[in-house]
Write a protein that holds these residues in place. Structure first.
Motif, PDB file in Angstrom:
ATOM      1  N   THR A 272       0.827  -1.210   0.000  1.00  0.00           N
ATOM      2  CA  THR A 272       0.000   0.000   0.000  1.00  0.00           C
ATOM      3  C   THR A 272       0.859   1.257   0.000  1.00  0.00           C
ATOM      4  O   THR A 272       1.969   1.285   0.537  1.00  0.00           O
ATOM      5  CB  THR A 272      -0.931   0.028   1.222  1.00  0.00           C
ATOM      6  OG1 THR A 272      -0.146   0.097   2.424  1.00  0.00           O
ATOM      7  CG2 THR A 272      -1.819  -1.200   1.272  1.00  0.00           C
ATOM      8  N   GLY A 273       0.311   2.295  -0.619  1.00  0.00           N
ATOM      9  CA  GLY A 273       0.951   3.608  -0.617  1.00  0.00           C
ATOM     10  C   GLY A 273       2.216   3.698  -1.443  1.00  0.00           C
ATOM     11  O   GLY A 273       3.025   4.615  -1.242  1.00  0.00           O
ATOM     12  N   ARG A 305       0.252   4.898  -5.144  1.00  0.00           N
ATOM     13  CA  ARG A 305      -0.148   6.307  -5.078  1.00  0.00           C
ATOM     14  C   ARG A 305       0.434   7.118  -6.226  1.00  0.00           C
ATOM     15  O   ARG A 305      -0.257   7.902  -6.847  1.00  0.00           O
ATOM     16  CB  ARG A 305       0.280   6.920  -3.737  1.00  0.00           C
ATOM     17  CG  ARG A 305      -0.648   6.531  -2.587  1.00  0.00           C
ATOM     18  CD  ARG A 305      -0.418   7.387  -1.361  1.00  0.00           C
ATOM     19  NE  ARG A 305       0.875   7.118  -0.758  1.00  0.00           N
ATOM     20  CZ  ARG A 305       1.800   8.049  -0.523  1.00  0.00           C
ATOM     21  NH1 ARG A 305       1.597   9.296  -0.859  1.00  0.00           N
ATOM     22  NH2 ARG A 305       2.956   7.718   0.053  1.00  0.00           N
ATOM     23  N   GLU A 306       1.723   6.934  -6.526  1.00  0.00           N
ATOM     24  CA  GLU A 306       2.320   7.725  -7.604  1.00  0.00           C
ATOM     25  C   GLU A 306       3.610   7.081  -8.077  1.00  0.00           C
ATOM     26  O   GLU A 306       4.411   6.595  -7.273  1.00  0.00           O
ATOM     27  CB  GLU A 306       2.600   9.165  -7.150  1.00  0.00           C
ATOM     28  CG  GLU A 306       3.149  10.047  -8.253  1.00  0.00           C
ATOM     29  CD  GLU A 306       3.272  11.511  -7.857  1.00  0.00           C
ATOM     30  OE1 GLU A 306       3.787  12.302  -8.681  1.00  0.00           O
ATOM     31  OE2 GLU A 306       2.866  11.861  -6.729  1.00  0.00           O
ATOM     32  N   VAL A 307       3.792   7.095  -9.409  1.00  0.00           N
ATOM     33  CA  VAL A 307       5.073   6.746 -10.025  1.00  0.00           C
ATOM     34  C   VAL A 307       5.315   7.813 -11.085  1.00  0.00           C
ATOM     35  O   VAL A 307       4.476   8.032 -11.962  1.00  0.00           O
ATOM     36  CB  VAL A 307       5.053   5.342 -10.646  1.00  0.00           C
ATOM     37  CG1 VAL A 307       6.378   5.054 -11.320  1.00  0.00           C
ATOM     38  CG2 VAL A 307       4.751   4.287  -9.594  1.00  0.00           C
ATOM     39  N   ASN A 308       6.476   8.459 -11.053  1.00  0.00           N
ATOM     40  CA  ASN A 308       6.664   9.673 -11.841  1.00  0.00           C
ATOM     41  C   ASN A 308       8.067   9.741 -12.440  1.00  0.00           C
ATOM     42  O   ASN A 308       9.063   9.591 -11.731  1.00  0.00           O
ATOM     43  CB  ASN A 308       6.438  10.896 -10.927  1.00  0.00           C
ATOM     44  CG  ASN A 308       6.369  12.205 -11.677  1.00  0.00           C
ATOM     45  OD1 ASN A 308       7.008  12.390 -12.704  1.00  0.00           O
ATOM     46  ND2 ASN A 308       5.599  13.141 -11.151  1.00  0.00           N
ATOM     47  N   GLY A 309       8.127   9.936 -13.777  1.00  0.00           N
ATOM     48  CA  GLY A 309       9.353  10.368 -14.423  1.00  0.00           C
ATOM     49  C   GLY A 309      10.211   9.315 -15.084  1.00  0.00           C
ATOM     50  O   GLY A 309      11.347   9.611 -15.458  1.00  0.00           O
ATOM     51  N   PHE A 310       9.711   8.096 -15.301  1.00  0.00           N
ATOM     52  CA  PHE A 310      10.528   7.009 -15.831  1.00  0.00           C
ATOM     53  C   PHE A 310      10.146   6.684 -17.277  1.00  0.00           C
ATOM     54  O   PHE A 310       9.084   7.069 -17.756  1.00  0.00           O
ATOM     55  CB  PHE A 310      10.357   5.764 -14.970  1.00  0.00           C
ATOM     56  CG  PHE A 310      10.790   5.943 -13.541  1.00  0.00           C
ATOM     57  CD1 PHE A 310      12.081   5.652 -13.148  1.00  0.00           C
ATOM     58  CD2 PHE A 310       9.897   6.424 -12.588  1.00  0.00           C
ATOM     59  CE1 PHE A 310      12.483   5.819 -11.837  1.00  0.00           C
ATOM     60  CE2 PHE A 310      10.288   6.603 -11.271  1.00  0.00           C
ATOM     61  CZ  PHE A 310      11.587   6.299 -10.889  1.00  0.00           C
TER      62      PHE A 310
END
Length: 759
Positions: A272-273, A305-310
């Motif tokens: 989670t999270g 929650r968030e995955v960013n920039g790959f």
């Protein structure tokens, strides 16, 4: 004026909350000298940067700070009198009252300060007497736990003592180590979460410990920067993230991998999270640069929650074994070249039966503006399993910043022979005009688009390499009522081929009625408004151009069915609906709002006596898929298009209805003769005796027949004599019988039947 400070019953402490601007803070208690006032901002004691007024005054004074404390910072002012005596009374000396009062004032001030500090100390209740609360000596209490024995007295216990018990019925004693070991925290291994320190080694040590103990790892609040890729082994029970992992490591590896590869089955995990951020958005140059890899999960629950920039935000992978029967809750999947990659690595692995909820797949407007981007990809390594199946997506949102750019921004990229991929209630904002790109043998895919900035023109792109017609698009945006109207009533797929030259100047069309916006006389009923043909309609190679005042429509029986849907191929058409009651009498706006339409409002045209769309039905603004709802008062209706502003070409029309009904389409009837190419009529005839080589003829009235139409005739009485038919005048067909025998023939009375086909 008093000669000494008067010490009232006033607490020697006052506290404020900074607002970012205030610098003056009053204190209501007296101090003897400026040095007697201690000022704290937060927990920090100020050693300078302020001034104090009011020292020596009974009513207190004011502290003025050079810089205002920040918003929300606490400001504490308290008296801290030095505990010392600088005076001495001499034997038989002069005892001055002022000196004595000053000493007593200091004593009272010190006592007030002591009472203030004792008030916040750990102590017995005043109702309790006796007891032993003295700490044991240092050697005795070293490396022990402080607690209380059965009498409530202070006691020490070994660290491995089993005397910690939860305060609930049925709880059993447990050791402190056992209690602390219920859940592992990354902070127990030195992780700071301050966004500056390299927490990579601490995080990896915590992950290894979670795997060794079979525990769930907690990564607490804050930004945990790491310069090394991290792996949470499959033996760990799960992962809870309150903060984020900020990856600043090599660009050719995954930032965080969860689960073991090979034949391992990573089952029953709760994650989670999960939040993995790249320190700066990458160039999407290397597909080995992945934010989060989930390997061989089975029967697990994952909340991201968030995955960013790959280059690839998230990859679920079957590696030696399969990824299956797992539920993923997706949050912000942003600024990744491929948001989610559903992948397999080996022929013996699989990626099937997974449920996905939500997901905001978005790209910033200035991020890698020249590169293609995809929300979700189904892929496989060379030679790996390719029949990914039963992936169900609920409510994903795609904002890919590709509309109007020479790049692809497509929600789904299917590079395998996937089966039964279902996406429900999708949203597409700024995407390409394709909901999916298929490059292999994908099939049985269903994409339901709830909203799209492209209107209803969303399709599947079958690119090079596609070997199957892989799926269907169900578009609800601007078309939901039309999509639900699935029973087709009538279709004119080629307007030019359906054209009927009614006479030298008038044109009609099969199944359709032609209408005029200015009918002469006093029309009142349905038959007064529908014509088999009118002038001012020009035929083209593909369709028909409606001139001023002209309309085309399907005439339907609407006594039971009130929901219809019109689809057409035309240039900027305008919706037209004319309504009549159950007796085929015209309904006007006086009967109330008789018509509703999807995507636009309708207005009453009193001159034409019909309802018409408020605007042209143009793509991406209203839609040419037009649903129509009729009021309860409507018994019959004409549904079609009219020329309102400028002439335009109509090439095809189709009308559908609520599938619960099968209303009649009215045309070619005795009282409604529009919409037919073939005209038939009959007349009773008792032919005279026809001499050898002679003829006899009779005229049959056929409304609509004109010179040049094809005519045929037959006779109801058996005979070997031929009957010849020809349109001899407007609305008249002459039928002749020719006696080719050698003797006179006297035919019995019968019926002449005539068929005319309009040219």
């Amino acid at each position: 004026m008093a000669e000494h400070i008067r010490i009232g019953d006033v607490a020697p402490r006052v506290q404020y909350v900074g607002d970012g601007a205030r610098t003056d803070f009053d204190f209501p208690f007296p101090i003897f000298a400026t040095d007697d006032l201690e000022i704290r901002v937060g927990a920090v004691v100020l050693n300078g940067g302020y001034s104090v007024t009011g020292a020596g005054q009974s009513e207190g004074g004011t502290a003025t700070l050079v810089a205002p404390p920040g918003v929300g910072e606490t400001v504490t002012l308290r008296r801290r009198v030095r505990v010392e005596r600088n005076t001495d009374f001499q034997d038989n000396g002069l005892l001055r009252a002022r000196t004595l009062n000053d000493e007593l004032d200091r004593l009272i001030a010190v006592l007030q300060e002591q009472r203030d500090e004792i008030g916040s100390a750990l102590r017995q209740d005043p109702s309790e007497i006796g007891g032993q609360l003295t700490l044991p000596l240092r050697p005795a209490r070293a490396n022990r736990l402080l607690g209380f024995d059965s009498n409530g007295d202070a006691a020490i216990f070994p660290r491995d003592s089993g005397l910690l018990t939860a305060p609930y019925p049925g709880a059993i004693p447990r050791t402190a180590e056992d209690k602390l070991g219920e859940r592992l925290s990354a902070r127990d291994f030195g992780a700071t979460g301050n966004g500056v320190t390299d927490d990579g080694p601490a995080l990896q040590a915590a992950m290894n410990a979670a795997a060794a103990a079979g525990k769930t790892l907690l990564i607490g609040e804050g930004s945990h920067r790491t310069t090394q890729p991290l792996v949470l082994p499959g033996a760990a029970a799960g992962l809870i993230m309150r903060g984020a992992i900020v990856y600043a490591g090599p660009s050719d590896q995954a930032a965080l991998t969860i689960g073991d590869g090979g034949t391992a089955r990573n089952a029953n995990k709760i994650l989670t999270g999960l939040t993995v951020l790249r320190a700066s958005v990458g160039p999407w140059a290397d597909e080995n640069e992945i934010g989060l890899v989930l390997r061989n999960l089975d029967a697990s629950v994952v909340e991201i929650r968030e995955v960013n920039g790959f280059t690839i935000g998230i990859r679920t992978v079957g590696d030696g074994r399969g990824f299956e029967d797992t539920t993923l809750y997706l949050g912000r999947i942003v600024n990744n070249g491929i948001g989610l990659d559903i992948h397999t690595l080996t022929a013996s692995a699989w990626n099937t039966s997974v449920r996905y909820y939500g997901g905001h797949f978005a790209i910033g407007s200035s991020v890698n503006t020249t590169k293609d981007r995809f929300g979700i990809r189904l892929s496989a390594a060379p030679g790996a399993y390719v029949a990914h199946n039963r992936h169900v997506f609920d409510g994903p949102n795609f904002e890919l910043q590709a509309e109007g750019r020479p790049i692809a921004g497509i929600p789904f990229l299917c590079q395998v022979n996937s089966r039964a991929i279902v996406a429900r209630a999708m949203r597409m904002e700024g995407c390409s005009h394709f909901v999916a790109r298929h490059t292999a043998g994908a099939q049985d895919h269903l994409y339901e688009v709830a909203w799209a900035s492209q209107g209803y023109q969303v399709e599947i792109e079958h690119a090079a390499g596609a070997t199957r017609l892989g799926g269907a698009v169900r578009t609800l945006h601007q078309a939901a009522p039309h999509v639900e109207a699935r029973r087709e009533l009538a279709s004119v797929p080629a307007m030019r081929a359906a054209a009927i030259r009614w006479n030298a100047s008038e044109t009609g069309f099969e199944k359709l009625a032609v209408l005029s916006s200015n009918v002469a006389g006093s029309p009142a009923a349905l038959a007064d408004f529908v014509f088999p043909g009118l002038d001012n309609i020009a035929l083209t190679n593909r369709g028909a151009v409606l001139g001023g005042g002209r309309a085309l429509g399907f005439v339907v029986d609407a006594r039971q069915c009130k929901d219809f849907a019109l689809a057409l191929d035309a240039d900027t058409p305008r919706l037209m609906v004319m309504t009549f009651d159950a007796n085929m009498n015209l309904l006007t706006d006086a009967a109330g709002q008789a018509v509703l339409a999807s995507g636009q409002s309708v207005v009453w045209n009193p001159t034409a006596r019909w309802w018409q769309g408020a605007a042209d039905m143009e793509d991406a603004t209203l839609t040419r898929l037009q649903a129509v709802k009729l009021s309860a008062a409507v018994g019959y209706a004409v549904i079609g298009v009219a020329r309102i502003g400028t002439d335009y070409e109509v090439r095809a029309m189709r009308l559908a209805c609520d599938p619960r009904h099968a209303p009649a389409l009215l045309y070619g009837l005795p009282d409604l003769k529009h919409g037919v190419r073939e005209l038939v009529a009959e007349a009773a005839w008792d032919p005279p005796s026809v001499a050898a080589g002679g003829t006899a003829q009779v005229n049959v009235t056929v409304p609509g027949a004109r010179a040049g139409d094809f005519a045929q005739a037959s006779y109801s009485v058996s005979t070997i004599l031929p009957f010849i038919a020809q349109v001899s005048a407007q609305d008249t067909v002459t039928v002749a019988v020719w006696n080719r025998t050698g003797g006179a023939v006297d035919l019995n009375p019968g019926t002449v039947r005539v068929r005319v086909v309009k040219a």
